[in-house]
Design an enzyme around this catalytic site. Structure first.
Site, PDB file in Angstrom:
ATOM      1  CG  ASP A 128      -0.293  -0.484   2.461  1.00  0.00           C
ATOM      2  OD1 ASP A 128       0.911  -0.191   2.644  1.00  0.00           O
ATOM      3  OD2 ASP A 128      -0.954  -1.135   3.278  1.00  0.00           O
ATOM      4  CG  ASP A 156       0.137   3.979   4.349  1.00  0.00           C
ATOM      5  OD1 ASP A 156      -0.876   3.700   3.685  1.00  0.00           O
ATOM      6  OD2 ASP A 156       0.624   3.227   5.213  1.00  0.00           O
ATOM      7  CG  ASP A 186       7.833   0.202  13.359  1.00  0.00           C
ATOM      8  OD1 ASP A 186       8.199   0.890  12.376  1.00  0.00           O
ATOM      9  OD2 ASP A 186       7.052  -0.764  13.252  1.00  0.00           O
TER      10      ASP A 186
HETATM   11  P1  ATP Z   1       3.251  -3.785   5.716  1.00  0.00           P
HETATM   12  O1  ATP Z   1       3.949  -3.921   4.391  1.00  0.00           O
HETATM   13  O2  ATP Z   1       3.187  -5.064   6.486  1.00  0.00           O
HETATM   14  O3  ATP Z   1       1.930  -3.053   5.642  1.00  0.00           O
HETATM   15  P2  ATP Z   1       4.151  -1.369   6.924  1.00  0.00           P
HETATM   16  O4  ATP Z   1       5.524  -0.905   7.305  1.00  0.00           O
HETATM   17  O5  ATP Z   1       3.434  -0.586   5.873  1.00  0.00           O
HETATM   18  O6  ATP Z   1       4.252  -2.895   6.563  1.00  0.00           O
HETATM   19  P3  ATP Z   1       1.914  -0.807   8.602  1.00  0.00           P
HETATM   20  O7  ATP Z   1       1.421  -1.625   9.743  1.00  0.00           O
HETATM   21  O8  ATP Z   1       1.078  -0.672   7.380  1.00  0.00           O
HETATM   22  O9  ATP Z   1       3.334  -1.412   8.249  1.00  0.00           O
HETATM   23  O10 ATP Z   1       2.280   0.617   9.188  1.00  0.00           O
HETATM   24  C1  ATP Z   1       2.637   1.738   8.381  1.00  0.00           C
HETATM   25  C2  ATP Z   1       3.778   2.517   9.022  1.00  0.00           C
HETATM   26  O11 ATP Z   1       3.381   2.998  10.308  1.00  0.00           O
HETATM   27  C3  ATP Z   1       5.038   1.712   9.284  1.00  0.00           C
HETATM   28  O12 ATP Z   1       5.866   1.659   8.145  1.00  0.00           O
HETATM   29  C4  ATP Z   1       5.675   2.465  10.433  1.00  0.00           C
HETATM   30  O13 ATP Z   1       6.353   3.601   9.959  1.00  0.00           O
HETATM   31  C5  ATP Z   1       4.466   2.937  11.227  1.00  0.00           C
HETATM   32  N1  ATP Z   1       4.119   1.988  12.292  1.00  0.00           N
HETATM   33  C6  ATP Z   1       3.258   0.940  12.194  1.00  0.00           C
HETATM   34  N2  ATP Z   1       3.164   0.287  13.365  1.00  0.00           N
HETATM   35  C7  ATP Z   1       3.954   0.943  14.235  1.00  0.00           C
HETATM   36  C8  ATP Z   1       4.273   0.769  15.606  1.00  0.00           C
HETATM   37  N3  ATP Z   1       3.752  -0.231  16.302  1.00  0.00           N
HETATM   38  N4  ATP Z   1       5.128   1.657  16.172  1.00  0.00           N
HETATM   39  C9  ATP Z   1       5.647   2.680  15.467  1.00  0.00           C
HETATM   40  N5  ATP Z   1       5.405   2.883  14.171  1.00  0.00           N
HETATM   41  C10 ATP Z   1       4.571   2.043  13.548  1.00  0.00           C
HETATM   42 MG    MG Z   2       1.380  -0.929   5.263  1.00  0.00          MG
END
Ligand code: ATP
Ligand code: MG
Length: 440
Positions: free
Chosen positions: A73, A75, A173
């Site tokens: 996705d 964002d 994170d």
């Molecule tokens: P995925 O490809 O699994 O969606 P992602 O990195 O996009 O991985 P998301 O859960 O969609 O993960 O979260 C989007 C963003 O929000 C992350 O890239 C990170 O920057 C931030 N984020 C998500 N969860 C946390 C957390 N628990 N603590 C701090 N930052 C977080």
């Molecule tokens: Mg994501």
């Protein structure tokens, strides 16, 4: 729809956000080819910046593009407040009661999530941001130190507040997830040392790992997910903190823990993910029954790894099974052990499963389905397919059977093979056969 030359309304400008205090990030040009960015995300970014707001692509999308993975996705993080975003997009829905986010909806159910820059509220009182410099002279920001005596309760229980871009980067994170992409300038903006970590293919927390894991223990599962799915190493101090802080996971909200476990199973690297979770000792916290099964070397315990490998193969073929199948495949060993030799397999199943259901807050629907598709396996093993074929859970029961066959290196039973033929469905067979099976 506004015209491209429309006057920018003064209240939409970000003059309320001071820029002077912002630290200088590392900036990397031309790392991402613009044509790899989703055209709808591009529309969102362009409209926001045209109206005087800062707007960057953030998080997993930037990370995956830099690793040449297909992003799941896209964002967007912006200086625009949610109500300002709403004014700019007709197809916008504001979600979240405590922390409001904008979802911009596009054709085919696609959603671009737009979040206003925010900061960790405990950062708010500290205005000092620490800049660290590594041996190569690369600067990164670290979150300000927090009270971290051994019994200090760091668990974040409140939502974030609006902030500046660098604050938004350091509340994230891992360094690999803290990067911004500026579409107009074709630049990756790095406040956290994420680009060098991606180059070295390592998962590292932003700030001190033990503090960041205690603030939100679900990050331990996320570190496992990124390491397994993207084939990245884990920095040694981060790994040690994962081991040290793993028990904290029992303090996290069960639905969040469950969701991350599901993501470990769904990400195409289920085998590697669960293995790392076992190695770190996390599995013993979230699924002690499974660890006990593995460590007692129960009959066939090692089959777990083959079942997880089978799930990964099905994922690679674009046929990832649903949640109930994934859970049943994960727990198949201990479930089988629990019901083995009992006169009341249903009761034994419930006794065993109930505690796990509570701990993980497994939704009722998933729980019921796990029970049904697990019970169906015994009929399948005796080639008694019959009326099961007409049940609504039959396709999932078949998928679990397929996971088991692939894991055991057995050929798929003929009935399952037929179900999978192109054009076949698991819809009820013709009436004549249905009558016959009822008589059986
Ligand atoms: P995925 O490809 O699994 O969606 P992602 O990195 O996009 O991985 P998301 O859960 O969609 O993960 O979260 C989007 C963003 O929000 C992350 O890239 C990170 O920057 C931030 N984020 C998500 N969860 C946390 C957390 N628990 N603590 C701090 N930052 C977080
Ligand atoms: Mg994501």
């Amino acid at each position: 729809m506004e015209s491209p030359n429309a006057e920018v309304e003064p209240e939409l400008l970000d003059d309320d956000i001071p820029e002077a205090d912002e630290p200088t990030p590392a900036v990397h040009g031309d790392l991402i080819a613009s044509d790899r960015i989703d055209p709808d995300a591009v529309k969102v970014l362009k409209r926001l910046t045209r109206h005087g707001h800062k707007a960057y692509l953030v998080g997993g999308g930037v990370r995956d593009l830099l690793l040449s993975h297909e992003p799941k996705d896209f964002d967007v993080a912006t200086s625009a407040r949610p109500n300002e975003v709403r004014k700019l997009f007709r197809n916008c829905r504001i979600i979240g009661r405590r922390f409001r986010l904008a979802h911009i909806l596009f054709a085919g159910g696609k959603i671009i999530e737009v979040a206003t820059f925010r900061r960790d509220p405990t950062q708010a009182e500290d205005n000092g941001v620490i800049v660290s410099e590594d041996d190569n002279g690369t600067q990164s920001l670290l979150p300000p130190p927090k009270e971290r005596g051994d019994d200090a309760d760091l668990l974040i229980r409140h939502d974030n507040t609006f902030g500046l871009p660098h604050e938004d980067a350091i509340r994230r994170d891992f360094t690999i997830n803290g990067l911004f992409y500026d579409l107009d300038r074709h630049e990756v903006i790095d406040y956290v040392g994420g680009v060098p970590d991606l180059e070295q293919r390592v998962v590292r927390t932003i700030g001190q790992p033990d503090v960041r894991f205690r603030e939100d223990p679900v990050r331990i599962l996320r570190a496992i997910k990124f390491s397994a799915r993207l084939d990245l190493g884990i920095a040694p101090d981060v790994y040690d903190a994962m081991v040290d802080q793993r028990a904290e996971l029992s303090r996290s909200a069960p639905p969040r823990v469950l969701e991350e476990i599901m993501r470990l199973l769904r990400g195409g690297a289920a085998q590697r993910s669960i293995y790392i979770a076992w190695d770190v000792g996390v599995l013993a916290v979230v699924l002690p029954e499974l660890t006990a099964h593995l460590e007692d070397e129960a009959d066939g315990a090692e089959r777990l790894w083959d079942r997880l490998g089978a799930i990964d193969r099905m994922h690679a073929d674009g046929r990832l099974p649903g949640d109930a199948v994934l859970i049943a495949a994960l727990l198949f060993g201990p479930l089988e052990e629990a019901v083995a030799g009992t006169r009341d397999p249903g009761g034994a199943f419930e006794d065993f499963f109930e505690e796990m259901v509570e701990r993980l807050a497994l939704p009722r629907r998933t729980r019921d389905r796990v029970r049904l598709i697990f019970a169906a396996q015994r009929r399948f093993d005796r080639a008694r397919i019959g009326p099961l074929r007409r049940r609504e859970f039959f396709a999932d029961a078949g998928a679990l059977c397929e996971v088991r066959c692939l894991a055991d290196g057995r050929a798929l039973p003929e009935w399952l093979d037929r179900e999978k033929e192109p054009g076949s469905t698991s819809s009820p067979p013709p009436a004549r056969r249905r009558r016959r099976s009822r008589r059986r």
